[in-house]
Design a protein around this motif. Sequence first.
Motif, mmCIF file in Angstrom:
data_model
loop_
_atom_site.group_PDB
_atom_site.id
_atom_site.type_symbol
_atom_site.label_atom_id
_atom_site.label_comp_id
_atom_site.label_asym_id
_atom_site.label_seq_id
_atom_site.Cartn_x
_atom_site.Cartn_y
_atom_site.Cartn_z
ATOM 1 N N UNK A 134 0.833 -1.199 0.000
ATOM 2 C CA UNK A 134 0.000 0.000 0.000
ATOM 3 C C UNK A 134 0.874 1.258 0.000
ATOM 4 N N UNK A 135 1.966 1.200 0.726
ATOM 5 C CA UNK A 135 2.849 2.356 0.808
ATOM 6 C C UNK A 135 3.430 2.701 -0.559
ATOM 7 N N UNK A 136 3.877 1.674 -1.301
ATOM 8 C CA UNK A 136 4.452 1.972 -2.612
ATOM 9 C C UNK A 136 3.381 2.412 -3.597
ATOM 10 N N UNK A 137 2.192 1.821 -3.507
ATOM 11 C CA UNK A 137 1.111 2.246 -4.395
ATOM 12 C C UNK A 137 0.804 3.730 -4.193
ATOM 13 N N UNK A 138 0.731 4.168 -2.939
ATOM 14 C CA UNK A 138 0.483 5.581 -2.666
ATOM 15 C C UNK A 138 1.616 6.449 -3.202
ATOM 16 N N UNK A 139 2.843 5.972 -3.047
ATOM 17 C CA UNK A 139 4.001 6.735 -3.530
ATOM 18 C C UNK A 139 3.963 6.874 -5.051
ATOM 19 N N UNK A 140 3.663 5.782 -5.750
ATOM 20 C CA UNK A 140 3.612 5.839 -7.218
ATOM 21 C C UNK A 140 2.474 6.748 -7.671
ATOM 22 N N UNK A 141 1.315 6.679 -7.000
ATOM 23 C CA UNK A 141 0.195 7.553 -7.335
ATOM 24 C C UNK A 141 0.581 9.016 -7.171
ATOM 25 N N UNK A 142 1.258 9.335 -6.084
ATOM 26 C CA UNK A 142 1.683 10.720 -5.846
ATOM 27 C C UNK A 142 2.724 11.159 -6.873
ATOM 28 N N UNK A 143 3.627 10.247 -7.259
ATOM 29 C CA UNK A 143 4.595 10.577 -8.310
ATOM 30 C C UNK A 143 3.882 10.934 -9.615
ATOM 31 N N UNK A 144 2.874 10.139 -9.971
ATOM 32 C CA UNK A 144 2.142 10.382 -11.214
ATOM 33 C C UNK A 144 1.373 11.696 -11.161
ATOM 34 N N UNK A 145 0.736 11.983 -10.020
ATOM 35 C CA UNK A 145 -0.022 13.219 -9.881
ATOM 36 C C UNK A 145 0.887 14.444 -10.010
ATOM 37 N N UNK A 146 2.098 14.346 -9.480
ATOM 38 C CA UNK A 146 3.025 15.479 -9.513
ATOM 39 C C UNK A 146 3.759 15.613 -10.838
#
Length: 398
Positions: A134-146
């Motif tokens: 879950x932690x990496x999924x959130x990190x990848x999502x935030x990377x994509x949003x930014x």
Amino acid sequence: MKLRNDCDQIVRRAIAAVQPDAAVRRALEGNPFQGGRVVLVAVGKAAWSMARAACDCVGGRLDGGIVITKHGHSEGPIGNLEVWEAGHPVPDDGTFAATSRALELTQDLKPEDRVLFLLSGGGSALFEKPRISKKELSDITEQLLASGADIVEMNTIRKRLSEVKGGRFALACMPAMVETVVLSDIVGDPMDMIASGPAYPDASTCEDAGKIAKKYKLRLSAAAEKCLADETPKELHNVHTQIIGSVRQLCKAAQKACKELGYEPRILAEDVTAEAREVGWNLAQLCLREHDDAGEKKMALIAGGETVVHLRGKGKGGRNQELAFSAMKVIAGQQNMAIFSVGSDGTDGPTDAAGGYVDGDSYEALKNAGLSYEKIDGLVMTGPTGTNVNDFWVALIG
């Protein structure tokens, strides 16, 4: 104040015209769902409204189900359905728990059973069982949003990191049929991309995902890289799909509202995907040119789609406020001219505003207000609207 009042009326009337209730009822008319069990799964920012309309139509046939929507977008209980709220635009524990519950409710179905799947924008974040931590999924999502990645690029990545996206939810429902009713939030209505296509064959490939990861220099673990190389379903024989609403209807509704207020409206485009600041600047430049030719006429220029924003700092806002901000300096000092940009779901980025409004006085007022949109009445506020069909922006020439 006249232009600001017109803005509020146009926003209210346009969004009211694209509420999903009537469209869902039309989609379900004549479908008695005869035979086995019927389980409802509604996902997205408009999930609550869609589920309520479905219950009005076929509530007596429903053997339960679940509604998964964004925090603050539920309006209370619906029949025998479970109502969950979850994180958006980044998945949270509510997302994962609600999705697991949806999979439980659709387990062990028979060929004569049906899953009534109601899908709207926001589903990519709200419907998720990750194949990585879950932690990496959130990190990848935030990377994509930014990064400035568009919604298609984002979903190409996210569906490969998921047990339910990219057609995998439909696989989990087999052998039952999945009746999918969709409120589209992506320009062009690509069914495999709306909410990352949980119940639709995936047209994107592992090669596409790899190119996107490289383009935006995504930080990925070995487990995530392995997921990107695992191909998604390309055929699904247990799905029937209907699209009931999109940004086209939103622009037409805005056009009608402008005409009712005495403007001569013109739809410029319904499929815009570009940088928010570029769209705002171009719309403002066009507004200046049209203003010179308008004479005594009241005109309205309308467009719709979904813009993107590249983050360059720690400011708070969204693509619609960015678009309006970009237009503001161009029309500074102009009389009888206003531009506003609005998200149909009532939220713009990580804020509770639907979008932004500017006119010829906004530039000076904003400088004197410490760059606060709120202090100059520049925020368009609607609250959660119950629908989600992209954004629209309007230039008014009074």
